[in-house]
Design a protein around this motif. Structure first.
Motif, PDB file in Angstrom:
ATOM      1  N   TYR A  62       0.858  -1.186   0.000  1.00  0.00           N
ATOM      2  CA  TYR A  62       0.000   0.000   0.000  1.00  0.00           C
ATOM      3  C   TYR A  62       0.899   1.241   0.000  1.00  0.00           C
ATOM      4  O   TYR A  62       2.060   1.181   0.415  1.00  0.00           O
ATOM      5  CB  TYR A  62      -0.908   0.013   1.227  1.00  0.00           C
ATOM      6  CG  TYR A  62      -1.858  -1.160   1.310  1.00  0.00           C
ATOM      7  CD1 TYR A  62      -3.126  -1.106   0.733  1.00  0.00           C
ATOM      8  CD2 TYR A  62      -1.479  -2.335   1.963  1.00  0.00           C
ATOM      9  CE1 TYR A  62      -3.999  -2.184   0.803  1.00  0.00           C
ATOM     10  CE2 TYR A  62      -2.343  -3.417   2.042  1.00  0.00           C
ATOM     11  CZ  TYR A  62      -3.597  -3.332   1.461  1.00  0.00           C
ATOM     12  OH  TYR A  62      -4.455  -4.405   1.525  1.00  0.00           O
ATOM     13  N   SER A  63       0.359   2.350  -0.433  1.00  0.00           N
ATOM     14  CA  SER A  63       1.137   3.593  -0.455  1.00  0.00           C
ATOM     15  C   SER A  63       1.668   3.944   0.925  1.00  0.00           C
ATOM     16  O   SER A  63       2.802   4.411   1.077  1.00  0.00           O
ATOM     17  CB  SER A  63       0.266   4.749  -0.976  1.00  0.00           C
ATOM     18  OG  SER A  63      -0.134   4.515  -2.303  1.00  0.00           O
ATOM     19  N   GLU A  84      -1.727  -0.719  -9.579  1.00  0.00           N
ATOM     20  CA  GLU A  84      -2.491  -1.721  -8.844  1.00  0.00           C
ATOM     21  C   GLU A  84      -2.478  -3.053  -9.580  1.00  0.00           C
ATOM     22  O   GLU A  84      -2.624  -3.115 -10.792  1.00  0.00           O
ATOM     23  CB  GLU A  84      -3.933  -1.246  -8.654  1.00  0.00           C
ATOM     24  CG  GLU A  84      -4.780  -2.202  -7.825  1.00  0.00           C
ATOM     25  CD  GLU A  84      -6.193  -1.689  -7.614  1.00  0.00           C
ATOM     26  OE1 GLU A  84      -6.960  -2.351  -6.888  1.00  0.00           O
ATOM     27  OE2 GLU A  84      -6.526  -0.622  -8.174  1.00  0.00           O
ATOM     28  N   VAL A 105       0.640  -5.198  -5.292  1.00  0.00           N
ATOM     29  CA  VAL A 105       0.164  -3.823  -5.107  1.00  0.00           C
ATOM     30  C   VAL A 105      -1.353  -3.855  -5.016  1.00  0.00           C
ATOM     31  O   VAL A 105      -2.041  -4.272  -5.952  1.00  0.00           O
ATOM     32  CB  VAL A 105       0.622  -2.921  -6.267  1.00  0.00           C
ATOM     33  CG1 VAL A 105       0.101  -1.498  -6.072  1.00  0.00           C
ATOM     34  CG2 VAL A 105       2.145  -2.922  -6.369  1.00  0.00           C
ATOM     35  N   MET A 109      -1.571   3.532  -7.506  1.00  0.00           N
ATOM     36  CA  MET A 109      -0.359   4.208  -7.044  1.00  0.00           C
ATOM     37  C   MET A 109      -0.078   5.429  -7.918  1.00  0.00           C
ATOM     38  O   MET A 109      -0.205   5.364  -9.142  1.00  0.00           O
ATOM     39  CB  MET A 109       0.843   3.257  -7.105  1.00  0.00           C
ATOM     40  CG  MET A 109       0.773   2.067  -6.158  1.00  0.00           C
ATOM     41  SD  MET A 109       1.308   2.531  -4.510  1.00  0.00           S
ATOM     42  CE  MET A 109       1.080   0.973  -3.631  1.00  0.00           C
ATOM     43  N   VAL A 112       5.037   6.217  -8.228  1.00  0.00           N
ATOM     44  CA  VAL A 112       5.776   5.198  -7.496  1.00  0.00           C
ATOM     45  C   VAL A 112       6.545   4.349  -8.504  1.00  0.00           C
ATOM     46  O   VAL A 112       5.981   3.917  -9.509  1.00  0.00           O
ATOM     47  CB  VAL A 112       4.848   4.295  -6.653  1.00  0.00           C
ATOM     48  CG1 VAL A 112       5.654   3.220  -5.934  1.00  0.00           C
ATOM     49  CG2 VAL A 112       4.050   5.120  -5.657  1.00  0.00           C
TER      50      VAL A 112
END
Length: 433
Positions: A62-63, A84, A105, A109, A112
């Motif tokens: 996750y972020s 994702e 993921v 995002m 990233v």
């Protein structure tokens, strides 16, 4: 008559699902790409980056879990962008056991990228796996074993996109079944994380109390004290109030866990297995082989309240001490690389084991340690170390009792955590083909 073809189904399955699982290669769905390599000067600021630790320590990405930063240009951002559903594997490490650990993921995002220590797998056309399922399917024993075989090992362990493409896996076509499998494992992971957090908090609490319940060097009073006790603490040299006992030098080959006899405390067990207070009935204390003559150690049989130091270690744990309690037949001797000693004055139960592992005492030992690769401390050096203690035995026992209760809670959480990890390992083998 020809035998029926073996069905491809897991040992444990949710009700309502009966179809055979599909077997395919990773390369049938995912294309793999090496990550971004940048010089150290570019790290620490800029865009978020998926690193080795993000993949190795997390099944889902996750972020909020990303800690690393890297400065990249627009082209690099586009070429190494994370989105994702991306599937990551650890690509290189010092040991082959850390290669091929997966993470997925789990959310969209923004800005990233991913590092050169991981491989990204991306389904360009069709992804047959639900994200939550994808983060667990590659942990089966079969997949991990095949991963090690297909990885190389020179100065570092290494896998590649070419190797990953050939890796086989099985999955149910029904996304609902995939989701159910993923959710039950995710819920178990959350429980494991909760117990791990509680365990860590207890260890931190214990560490803090070891600093506060004993006086710092040069001081006669502890920072934290039980109500009703106000007198200054005593301070004496170990050589004044302890006598040394004889230890033996028996190796592991002279010990066993099956034939009852006199027990033996090995220095390695002090460093790794035993807490500060050791119950003499502990099943992890080995027996000495019955064919050995131990008559010369008859005056060194240990009893309640005796303390044993480990006189050597490969790290800063040298000098770790344990206090013995509940020493009944069979008797106990102190073994290889240990310094057993007996107090000549009374001490409260559990006090000494905790004092000798407190900062108040450990800071005295560090300047006395000798050696580079292997550290050691001598009996003569220990003689001049200072022991601090309250004269009131009741205060000593309260300190010992408090630490004992915390140690019991730590042990309870460790057992629960181990049980949950075993349960998860079992499910990983039974829920997947």
């Amino acid at each position: 008559m020809m035998s029926k073809e073996k069905r491809r189904v897991p040992k444990l399955r949710f009700p309502g699902f009966t179809e055979d699982w599909e077997q395919r290669k990773l390369g049938d769905f995912y294309t793999f790409k090496n990550g971004l390599n940048k010089e150290k000067v570019y790290f620490g600021y800029g865009d978020s980056i998926v690193n080795f630790t993000d993949v190795f320590h997390n099944r889902q990405i996750y972020s909020s879990t990303l800690k690393g930063k890297v400065c990249v240009n627009k082209k690099e951002l586009e070429n190494y962008k994370v989105k994702e559903g991306d599937l990551f594997f650890t690509r290189t490490s010092e040991t082959i056991d850390e290669i091929g650990f997966p993470a997925v993921v789990m959310e969209p995002m923004e800005r990233v990228v991913f590092s050169g220590f991981v491989l990204r797998g991306r389904a360009e056309k069709y992804d047959p796996l639900a994200n939550i399922f994808k983060s667990y399917i590659f942990f089966t024993d079969n997949f991990r074993s095949e991963m090690k075989k297909k990885s190389s090992m020179t100065t570092r362990a290494l896998t590649s996109g070419t190797a990953l493409k050939e890796m086989c896996f099985s999955y149910p076509k029904d996304l609902e079944e995939q989701t159910k499998i993923g959710e039950i494992l995710l819920s178990l992971d959350k429980i494991i994380t909760l117990h791990q957090r509680k365990l860590n908090n207890l260890k931190l609490k214990r560490k803090a109390l070891l600093q506060k319940l004993f006086p710092k060097n040069g001081e006669g009073y502890p920072e934290l004290r039980f109500p009703g006790f106000t007198d200054a603490w005593e301070q004496r040299k170990l050589g004044e109030i302890f006598e040394y006992l004889q230890n033996n030098t028996l190796s592991r080959d002279s010990l066993n866990y099956k034939i009852p006899n006199i027990k033996n405390i090995h220095y390695g067990d002090i460093l790794v297995k035993f807490n500060e207070i050791l119950d003499g009935s502990n099943k992890d204390i080995p027996y000495i082989n019955p064919d050995l003559d131990l008559s010369k150690f008859s005056k060194s049989l240990l009893r309640d309240g005796d303390v044993i130091f480990s006189d050597t270690a490969e790290d800063d744990t040298v000098g770790k001490a344990i206090e013995l309690q509940n020493v009944n037949a069979p008797f106990i001797l102190s073994g290889l690389h240990t310094i057993p000693c007996r107090p000549l004055i009374p001490f409260g139960k559990g006090y000494l084991g905790n004092f000798f592992n407190s900062n108040s005492y450990r800071l005295q030992i560090r300047p006395l340690v000798q050696g580079i690769k292997v550290s050691s401390i001598s009996k003569s050096a220990l003689k001049d170390t200072m022991i601090k203690y309250p004269k009131n035995l009741d205060e000593q026992e309260k300190i010992g009792s408090l630490f004992q209760s915390i140690t019991k809670m730590i042990t309870l959480h460790q057992r629960k955590l181990k049980h949950l990890q075993i349960q998860k390992k079992s499910l990983l083998q039974k829920l997947f083909v």
